[in-house]
Design a protein around this motif. Structure first.
Motif, PDB file in Angstrom:
ATOM      1  N   ASP A  67      83.816  90.900  61.486  1.00  0.00           N
ATOM      2  CA  ASP A  67      82.961  90.100  60.880  1.00  0.00           C
ATOM      3  C   ASP A  67      82.701  90.174  59.657  1.00  0.00           C
ATOM      4  O   ASP A  67      82.435  89.093  58.656  1.00  0.00           O
ATOM      5  CB  ASP A  67      81.375  90.021  61.818  1.00  0.00           C
ATOM      6  CG  ASP A  67      81.578  89.404  63.176  1.00  0.00           C
ATOM      7  OD1 ASP A  67      82.754  88.988  63.568  1.00  0.00           O
ATOM      8  OD2 ASP A  67      80.571  89.407  63.899  1.00  0.00           O
ATOM      9  N   VAL A  68      82.491  91.582  58.887  1.00  0.00           N
ATOM     10  CA  VAL A  68      82.227  91.852  57.694  1.00  0.00           C
ATOM     11  C   VAL A  68      83.495  91.234  56.861  1.00  0.00           C
ATOM     12  O   VAL A  68      83.255  90.664  55.696  1.00  0.00           O
ATOM     13  CB  VAL A  68      82.082  93.188  57.405  1.00  0.00           C
ATOM     14  CG1 VAL A  68      81.984  93.613  56.041  1.00  0.00           C
ATOM     15  CG2 VAL A  68      80.339  93.587  57.966  1.00  0.00           C
ATOM     16  N   ALA A  69      84.846  91.742  57.288  1.00  0.00           N
ATOM     17  CA  ALA A  69      86.011  91.266  56.667  1.00  0.00           C
ATOM     18  C   ALA A  69      85.927  89.949  56.548  1.00  0.00           C
ATOM     19  O   ALA A  69      86.604  89.346  55.358  1.00  0.00           O
ATOM     20  CB  ALA A  69      87.136  91.931  57.581  1.00  0.00           C
ATOM     21  N   THR A  70      85.768  89.164  57.697  1.00  0.00           N
ATOM     22  CA  THR A  70      85.850  87.716  57.668  1.00  0.00           C
ATOM     23  C   THR A  70      84.896  87.059  56.719  1.00  0.00           C
ATOM     24  O   THR A  70      85.381  85.777  56.143  1.00  0.00           O
ATOM     25  CB  THR A  70      85.671  86.959  59.003  1.00  0.00           C
ATOM     26  OG1 THR A  70      86.410  87.760  59.796  1.00  0.00           O
ATOM     27  CG2 THR A  70      85.763  85.779  59.380  1.00  0.00           C
ATOM     28  N   TYR A  71      83.670  87.666  56.494  1.00  0.00           N
ATOM     29  CA  TYR A  71      82.674  87.144  55.594  1.00  0.00           C
ATOM     30  C   TYR A  71      83.290  87.241  54.264  1.00  0.00           C
ATOM     31  O   TYR A  71      83.152  86.329  53.280  1.00  0.00           O
ATOM     32  CB  TYR A  71      81.412  87.527  55.705  1.00  0.00           C
ATOM     33  CG  TYR A  71      80.181  87.032  55.083  1.00  0.00           C
ATOM     34  CD1 TYR A  71      79.367  86.151  55.541  1.00  0.00           C
ATOM     35  CD2 TYR A  71      80.071  87.344  53.735  1.00  0.00           C
ATOM     36  CE1 TYR A  71      78.589  85.337  54.790  1.00  0.00           C
ATOM     37  CE2 TYR A  71      78.922  86.848  52.822  1.00  0.00           C
ATOM     38  CZ  TYR A  71      78.265  85.974  53.429  1.00  0.00           C
ATOM     39  OH  TYR A  71      77.356  85.205  52.670  1.00  0.00           O
ATOM     40  N   VAL A  72      83.806  88.380  53.959  1.00  0.00           N
ATOM     41  CA  VAL A  72      84.115  88.755  52.515  1.00  0.00           C
ATOM     42  C   VAL A  72      85.302  88.025  52.239  1.00  0.00           C
ATOM     43  O   VAL A  72      85.162  87.391  51.106  1.00  0.00           O
ATOM     44  CB  VAL A  72      84.355  90.359  52.500  1.00  0.00           C
ATOM     45  CG1 VAL A  72      85.248  90.556  51.123  1.00  0.00           C
ATOM     46  CG2 VAL A  72      83.032  91.085  52.504  1.00  0.00           C
ATOM     47  N   ALA A  73      86.326  87.877  53.119  1.00  0.00           N
ATOM     48  CA  ALA A  73      87.553  86.969  52.786  1.00  0.00           C
ATOM     49  C   ALA A  73      87.271  85.412  52.313  1.00  0.00           C
ATOM     50  O   ALA A  73      87.767  84.925  51.495  1.00  0.00           O
ATOM     51  CB  ALA A  73      88.470  87.048  54.170  1.00  0.00           C
ATOM     52  N   LYS A  74      86.304  84.779  53.122  1.00  0.00           N
ATOM     53  CA  LYS A  74      85.571  83.516  52.875  1.00  0.00           C
ATOM     54  C   LYS A  74      85.236  83.502  51.587  1.00  0.00           C
ATOM     55  O   LYS A  74      85.537  82.547  50.678  1.00  0.00           O
ATOM     56  CB  LYS A  74      84.538  83.363  54.041  1.00  0.00           C
ATOM     57  CG  LYS A  74      84.073  81.821  53.780  1.00  0.00           C
ATOM     58  CD  LYS A  74      84.768  80.932  54.488  1.00  0.00           C
ATOM     59  CE  LYS A  74      84.431  79.639  54.210  1.00  0.00           C
ATOM     60  NZ  LYS A  74      85.364  78.542  54.673  1.00  0.00           N
ATOM     61  N   GLU A  75      84.423  84.402  51.172  1.00  0.00           N
ATOM     62  CA  GLU A  75      83.985  84.600  49.765  1.00  0.00           C
ATOM     63  C   GLU A  75      84.947  84.860  48.788  1.00  0.00           C
ATOM     64  O   GLU A  75      84.935  84.207  47.581  1.00  0.00           O
ATOM     65  CB  GLU A  75      82.753  85.646  49.539  1.00  0.00           C
ATOM     66  CG  GLU A  75      81.594  85.403  50.158  1.00  0.00           C
ATOM     67  CD  GLU A  75      80.989  84.227  49.973  1.00  0.00           C
ATOM     68  OE1 GLU A  75      80.552  84.185  48.671  1.00  0.00           O
ATOM     69  OE2 GLU A  75      80.606  83.344  50.621  1.00  0.00           O
ATOM     70  N   LEU A  76      85.917  85.195  49.336  1.00  0.00           N
ATOM     71  CA  LEU A  76      87.382  85.522  48.192  1.00  0.00           C
ATOM     72  C   LEU A  76      88.058  84.201  48.331  1.00  0.00           C
ATOM     73  O   LEU A  76      89.251  84.390  47.468  1.00  0.00           O
ATOM     74  CB  LEU A  76      88.095  86.830  48.676  1.00  0.00           C
ATOM     75  CG  LEU A  76      87.912  87.938  47.821  1.00  0.00           C
ATOM     76  CD1 LEU A  76      86.371  88.311  47.885  1.00  0.00           C
ATOM     77  CD2 LEU A  76      88.700  89.110  48.498  1.00  0.00           C
ATOM     78  N   GLY A  77      87.733  83.273  49.270  1.00  0.00           N
ATOM     79  CA  GLY A  77      88.946  82.060  49.004  1.00  0.00           C
ATOM     80  C   GLY A  77      89.692  81.756  50.367  1.00  0.00           C
ATOM     81  O   GLY A  77      90.513  81.289  50.193  1.00  0.00           O
ATOM     82  N   TYR A  78      89.423  82.822  51.432  1.00  0.00           N
ATOM     83  CA  TYR A  78      90.426  82.775  52.578  1.00  0.00           C
ATOM     84  C   TYR A  78      89.500  82.391  53.890  1.00  0.00           C
ATOM     85  O   TYR A  78      88.535  82.893  54.081  1.00  0.00           O
ATOM     86  CB  TYR A  78      91.106  84.127  52.787  1.00  0.00           C
ATOM     87  CG  TYR A  78      91.953  84.330  51.507  1.00  0.00           C
ATOM     88  CD1 TYR A  78      93.311  84.121  51.677  1.00  0.00           C
ATOM     89  CD2 TYR A  78      91.360  85.413  50.657  1.00  0.00           C
ATOM     90  CE1 TYR A  78      94.004  84.602  50.728  1.00  0.00           C
ATOM     91  CE2 TYR A  78      92.089  85.833  49.573  1.00  0.00           C
ATOM     92  CZ  TYR A  78      93.235  85.414  49.330  1.00  0.00           C
ATOM     93  OH  TYR A  78      94.051  85.688  48.464  1.00  0.00           O
ATOM     94  N   ASP A  79      90.054  81.214  54.281  1.00  0.00           N
ATOM     95  CA  ASP A  79      89.324  81.025  55.854  1.00  0.00           C
ATOM     96  C   ASP A  79      89.874  81.944  56.482  1.00  0.00           C
ATOM     97  O   ASP A  79      90.834  82.807  56.589  1.00  0.00           O
ATOM     98  CB  ASP A  79      89.796  79.465  56.072  1.00  0.00           C
ATOM     99  CG  ASP A  79      89.019  78.536  55.333  1.00  0.00           C
ATOM    100  OD1 ASP A  79      88.014  78.794  55.019  1.00  0.00           O
ATOM    101  OD2 ASP A  79      89.706  77.429  55.215  1.00  0.00           O
TER     102      ASP A  79
END
Ligand code: GLU
Length: 280
Positions: A67-79
């Protein structure tokens, strides 16, 4: 003659398609574009740690690190569908980042001075503590009870290092490559205890097949500050990940991830750490 022409054209088309595949766009040749918005990002996680990083039988992934990785990825521009979760076992993490196999690692990865020689870290995003998992009827209650006993941990972990350097140098330590191998050894009696972070141990203890069989000693033998591993020198990514983690905490998405993933194991986690502050 005509046939030859056709095959030449087919060959040319084949070369073109190989070139197109090699150059890209599917992200396979790269671990993810630093500027975000690339096609895919590769993130290292654990595959066998329930509540933290777990590959489910249907191929999906669950856990706090996920979940942390998914949140961070989203902020970096990745769905979410642009993330490739790659298994990074404890001993493989530094090399996976150095080789560029993954862009980020969110895998119960403690920030340590030794590891900082080889990789950079964003975070911390969770504070855990080393503990022991034993059978419910075990009389091991203190670290000193481990001397002369068979203990299991994982190669390349701070958990194994701390046993040697610190609290149980005379234990007979067996180092596996994953904690799930240790759990099997604990269950069949080959080892007397399993040691690693309480966050990980609580996840195993709560699994349906182990319910009532194991208990945590509750010892807080160390402070484990979980960071997101990044390739050494990639300050730009560290800064972006730190900003994402700050936002995850302030927006309460962090609390939701804690409740979703640690709630079922009844793991009493520490409050959200302050980004950049390591608890020694
Ligand atoms: N957090 C500790 C470490 O980074 C133990 C857990 C693990 O091996 O992933 O080594």
């Amino acid at each position: 003659m005509k046939l030859r022409k056709v095959s030449a054209a087919a060959a040319a088309a084949l070369v073109l398609s190989i070139t197109a595949t090699a150059c890209g766009g599917d992200g396979d040749s790269d671990s993810g574009s630093g500027s975000g918005g690339g096609d895919k990002i590769k993130i290292g996680i654990k595959y066998d740690q329930p509540g933290l990083g777990l590959k489910e039988p249907d191929g999906t992934f669950s856990g706090f690190d996920v979940d942390v990785a998914t949140y961070v990825a989203k902020e970096l521009g990745y769905d979410a569908d642009q993330i490739d979760f790659v298994e990074t076992k404890s001993a493989d993490r530094e090399n996976a980042l150095a080789r560029g196999d993954v862009k980020l690692i969110a895998a119960t990865y403690s920030i340590t001075d030794e590891r900082k020689q080889k990789v950079d870290f964003a975070g911390p995003y969770l504070l855990a503590h080393q503990d022991l998992l034993v059978k419910t009827d075990s009389d091991i209650t203190e670290a000193t009870d481990l001397n002369g006993k068979n203990l299991c941990s994982v190669v390349g972990s701070t958990s194994a290092q701390n046993v040697h350097d610190d609290f149980a140098p005379k234990a007979n330590l067996k180092e596996n490559s994953t904690y799930s191998e240790c759990i099997s050894s604990l269950q069949n009696g080959t080892v007397d205890a399993l040691t690693t972070d309480d966050s990980i141990l609580a996840g195993y203890a709560a699994q349906a097949q182990y319910k009532g069989k194991f208990k945590l000693a509750g010892l807080k033998l160390s402070n484990e500050n979980y960071g997101i591993g990044v390739k050494k020198g990639d300050t730009e990514t560290v800064n972006k990940v730190n900003a994402a983690l700050e936002k995850m905490v302030s927006s309460k998405a962090w609390d939701k991830a804690v409740a979703d993933n640690f709630g079922p194991a009844n793991y009493k986690n520490e409050p959200a750490p302050k980004i950049g502050v390591i608890v020694k």
